[in-house]
Motif scaffolding. Sequence first.
Motif, mmCIF file in Angstrom:
data_model
loop_
_atom_site.group_PDB
_atom_site.id
_atom_site.type_symbol
_atom_site.label_atom_id
_atom_site.label_comp_id
_atom_site.label_asym_id
_atom_site.label_seq_id
_atom_site.Cartn_x
_atom_site.Cartn_y
_atom_site.Cartn_z
ATOM 1 N N GLY A 230 0.815 -1.213 0.000
ATOM 2 C CA GLY A 230 0.000 0.000 0.000
ATOM 3 C C GLY A 230 0.850 1.264 0.000
ATOM 4 O O GLY A 230 2.071 1.215 0.153
ATOM 5 N N GLU A 231 0.191 2.405 -0.177
ATOM 6 C CA GLU A 231 0.917 3.675 -0.195
ATOM 7 C C GLU A 231 0.017 4.825 0.217
ATOM 8 O O GLU A 231 -1.211 4.743 0.158
ATOM 9 C CB GLU A 231 1.501 3.948 -1.579
ATOM 10 N N ILE A 232 0.654 5.899 0.655
ATOM 11 C CA ILE A 232 -0.041 7.133 1.016
ATOM 12 C C ILE A 232 0.871 8.306 0.727
ATOM 13 O O ILE A 232 2.093 8.198 0.849
ATOM 14 C CB ILE A 232 -0.453 7.125 2.512
ATOM 15 N N THR A 233 0.285 9.427 0.310
ATOM 16 C CA THR A 233 1.037 10.658 0.092
ATOM 17 C C THR A 233 0.592 11.691 1.107
ATOM 18 O O THR A 233 -0.599 11.999 1.213
ATOM 19 C CB THR A 233 0.822 11.202 -1.334
ATOM 20 N N LEU A 234 1.544 12.218 1.867
ATOM 21 C CA LEU A 234 1.272 13.253 2.861
ATOM 22 C C LEU A 234 1.551 14.626 2.269
ATOM 23 O O LEU A 234 2.469 14.786 1.459
ATOM 24 C CB LEU A 234 2.124 13.031 4.095
ATOM 25 N N THR A 235 0.778 15.621 2.677
ATOM 26 C CA THR A 235 0.927 16.969 2.147
ATOM 27 C C THR A 235 1.412 17.925 3.232
ATOM 28 O O THR A 235 1.114 17.743 4.419
ATOM 29 C CB THR A 235 -0.397 17.475 1.566
ATOM 30 N N PHE A 236 2.147 18.960 2.806
ATOM 31 C CA PHE A 236 2.753 19.930 3.722
ATOM 32 C C PHE A 236 2.522 21.333 3.170
ATOM 33 O O PHE A 236 3.147 21.740 2.193
ATOM 34 C CB PHE A 236 4.254 19.664 3.859
ATOM 35 N N ALA A 237 1.621 22.065 3.799
ATOM 36 C CA ALA A 237 1.269 23.401 3.312
ATOM 37 C C ALA A 237 2.464 24.348 3.349
ATOM 38 O O ALA A 237 2.612 25.208 2.471
ATOM 39 C CB ALA A 237 0.116 23.972 4.135
ATOM 40 N N LEU A 238 3.333 24.198 4.350
ATOM 41 C CA LEU A 238 4.491 25.084 4.477
ATOM 42 C C LEU A 238 5.653 24.659 3.583
ATOM 43 O O LEU A 238 6.591 25.427 3.381
ATOM 44 C CB LEU A 238 4.953 25.142 5.933
ATOM 45 N N GLY A 239 5.594 23.454 3.076
ATOM 46 C CA GLY A 239 6.666 22.966 2.223
ATOM 47 C C GLY A 239 7.884 22.514 3.018
ATOM 48 O O GLY A 239 8.027 22.787 4.209
ATOM 49 N N ILE A 240 8.765 21.796 2.347
ATOM 50 C CA ILE A 240 10.021 21.309 2.915
ATOM 51 C C ILE A 240 11.126 21.741 1.969
ATOM 52 O O ILE A 240 10.983 21.675 0.753
ATOM 53 C CB ILE A 240 10.020 19.773 3.028
ATOM 54 N N ARG A 241 12.254 22.188 2.545
ATOM 55 C CA ARG A 241 13.369 22.604 1.695
ATOM 56 C C ARG A 241 14.660 21.935 2.142
ATOM 57 O O ARG A 241 14.766 21.407 3.258
ATOM 58 C CB ARG A 241 13.540 24.118 1.731
#
Length: 245
Positions: free
Chosen positions: A85-96
């Motif tokens: 299985g798989e899942i995609t997590l979201t980040f409103a502030l972003g990652i750099r």
Amino acid sequence: MKRGWIHFLLVCGAATAARALPSFPFPSAAETAVGMNSSAFVAWADGYTNLVYGEALAPQWKTPEKALGPAIGTSDDVVSLGRGGEITLTFALGIRDGDGPDFAVFENSFDGAFLELGWVEVSSDGVHFTRFPNFSYTPGPIGSFGEIDSTFIHGYAGKHAQGYGTPFDLAELREVAELIASGDHAFSAEYVAEFQAGYARLNLDDLRFVKIVDVVGDGSAVDAEGETIYDPYQTSASAGFDLEA
């Protein structure tokens, strides 16, 4: 036991710039663990998308909301992905890409040796993903409740016990791109093709998506060099990667 190209490059390339990728044996879980209460964390996943459950998963573990917000370090505060299985997590502030590790993934291993592994991929647009380089030197199959030596694996989520995150450094992706361009690597042709397709669309200063994909540990999955990956198999009910945060 395979020697591995990372070890060769570090031993023979002493005059080259420092590398983000470690050598084998890889740093242990104890050496790399990031506690859930670390002040290094400034934000947590705030949403999810593209959730696909795999096999051998009971309904009680289909709880994706538990992967959002801070880790709390308990066995049941997870969403289990099932086999494959798989899942995609979201980040409103972003990652750099900053200095050192840029994010961490928390699983719920109860002892730091029973390790269910997951591939980790990142994306800026949510469509094109780039998988972290991953290496498995575990020599043979592992039973349902077998153990993995954490110094034999690198580049997978799930290397650490519950309450401790597995850190990921975006500098590794930059290094892989440079190695592929130079031709001085032992990555499989399949990994290279997939990496290049995703990396061409990746902005390392603005990542908004992190995908976790369960590794089916029966010997059918391969690492970035095309070598067999093993993790505990078969498991049931909460089979597959158990994502906490």
